[in-house]
Design an enzyme around this catalytic site. Structure first.
Site: not given
Length: 347
Positions: A265, A294, A313
Site C-alpha cells: 500500500r 491513485e 496497482h
C-alpha cells in the site's frame, strides 16, 4: 420447492459469470442466479468519498442500483458491491454475503450482524500473484530490465549498461529484506530461496519456520533490516503502527544504492522522501505498484525518473485470483447451507 436465489454481483475483474460458474460448481444446477456487473476497474472504486459516505469503503457503484438485484436474494456473491445498512434492510431474505477479497471493507459488518447475515471473505487470495509480481519487480530493477527497455523504446541502445559501474547485480549476491511475513511474505521467501540470496524478515507478529531456519532466513528488527538490505520489499498491512513506516528518516538509513519495492500500500511510504532519495542517487531504484494517490498526478516527479519501475496497482491481478476467490466463497456458501463450519468467516 423454491430454488435458492443467488445474486452474483461482479465487475470487470471478477465478473458475474465467474461467480455464477463457481456457484453452480459448488451447489449444482438447482439454483437461480441473478447477475449484475459493476464498472470497476474501468471506473475507479469509491473510498470514503462515495454515495455511502464513511459507512464502507473500496466499493463500486451505488447501493441503490442493487436494490432490485437483492430484493429477494438468499445469498450474495460479490467482489466490490456496496453492502450498506440501508441495502441490507431492503433485502429481507438475504442470509449470506461472500466477499471475494482479503477484507470485507465494502460491507457494513455491524449492519450485517444486526440483520443476522453471515459474511465470509478470502484472506490471502492473491498471495501467489503478488509474490510472483514482487520477484519480477525485483529482477526488473537489479538486472536493469526496466532501464534497458526504456532506452530501446526511445531508440537508444544502452550498451553502457554493460559497463562495470552501470551494470546490474545478480540476485544471488544480494540481501533481500521483507517487511511483513504473512501470506504474501511467506510466498515471496519461498520463491527467493532458489536464487541463493540472503533473506531477512521483519515481522513482530510472525515466527520463522524450522525450514526457514535451516535455509538461513534471519528474523531481525526493522533498523537492522534497513541497514543490511540491498532490496527492501514491503508486505505489511496498513495499520496505525505501519502507516508511513518508511519515513524520510528510515529511507535515509537505507544502504546507498538499495532498491525499495512496494506492492502493498502507498500509505506505508513517505513518497516525497522516496523521490528525493531516488533523485539524489542515495537509492539505486524503486519498484512501485501502489502510491499515496491513485492514480498518481500527471505532474508527479516519480513518473519522470529513470530508475523506477511503476505499475498501476496490478500485482494482485491474475485470472487465477479471480477464479480462486470466487470458488472459495462459493464453497463457503455450500458449507453455510449444509450447516458446516465456514472456512473464512468474518462474523
Amino acid at each position: 420447492m423454491e430454488k435458492l436465489k443467488i445474486a452474483a454481483v461482479g465487475d470487470q475483474f471478477i465478473t458475474s459469470a465467474v461467480f455464477e460458474a463457481a456457484a453452480r460448481s459448488a451447489l449444482g444446477q438447482g439454483i437461480e442466479v441473478v447477475t449484475h456487473d459493476l464498472a470497476w476497474p474501468e471506473v475507479p472504486f469509491f473510498a470514503h468519498d462515495g454515495p455511502a459516505g464513511t459507512e464502507i469503503k473500496e466499493y463500486s457503484g451505488r447501493p441503490s442500483d442493487l436494490e432490485t438485484v437483492l430484493a429477494d436474494a438468499d445469498a450474495l456473491l460479490t467482489h466490490l458491491a456496496p453492502v450498506t445498512a440501508e441495502l441490507l434492510s431492503k433485502a429481507p431474505r438475504l442470509k449470506f454475503v461472500g466477499v471475494s477479497r482479503g477484507g470485507p471493507t465494502n460491507v457494513n459488518m455491524d449492519a450485517a450482524r444486526a440483520h443476522h447475515v453471515t459474511v465470509c471473505n478470502v484472506p490471502g487470495r492473491n498471495a501467489s500473484a503478488v509474490a510472483e509480481f514482487t520477484i519480477g519487480a525485483i529482477l526488473a530493477n537489479v538486472r536493469r530490465i526496466t532501464i534497458g527497455h526504456a532506452g530501446l523504446s526511445q531508440g537508444i541502445w544502452r550498451g553502457d549498461l554493460y559497463r562495470y559501474d552501470r551494470t546490474g547485480d545478480e540476485l544471488s549476491d544480494l540481501t533481500v529484506g521483507l517487511l511483513g511475513y504473512s501470506h504474501i511474505g511467506q510466498r515471496v521467501v519461498r520463491l527467493l530461496k532458489p536464487f541463493g540470496c540472503r533473506i531477512l524478515i521483519c515481522d513482530p507478529y510472525a515466527k520463522l519456520t524450522v525450514q526457514d531456519a535451516i535455509d538461513g532466513v534471519e528474523q531481525v528488527d526493522l533498523d537492522e533490516m534497513i541497514a543490511r538490505a540491498d532490496i527492501l520489499s514491503l508486505h505489511a498491512r496498513v495499520t496505525p503502527e505501519t502507516m508511513g513506516i518508511m519515513s524520510a528518516e528510515r529511507i535515509a538509513k537505507m544502504k546507498k544504492g538499495a532498491v525499495l519495492v512496494n506492492s502493498a500500500r502507498g500509505e506505508l511510504v513517505d513518497q516525497s522522501a522516496l523521490c528525493e532519495a531516488l533523485v539524489s542517487g542515495h537509492l539505486g531504484g524503486a519498484a512501485l505498484d501502489t502510491f499515496e494517490t491513485e492514480p498518481p498526478q500527471k505532474n508527479d516527479e516519480l513518473l519522470r525518473l529513470p530508475n523506477v519501475t511503476l505499475t498501476p496497482h496490478i500485482a494482485g491481478a491474475s485470472r487465477r485470483v479471480a477464479t480462486f476467490a470466487a470458488e472459495q466463497i462459493a464453497e463457503d456458501l455450500a458449507r453455510f447451507l449444509n450447516g458446516e463450519k465456514l472456512k473464512n468467516p468474518c462474523n
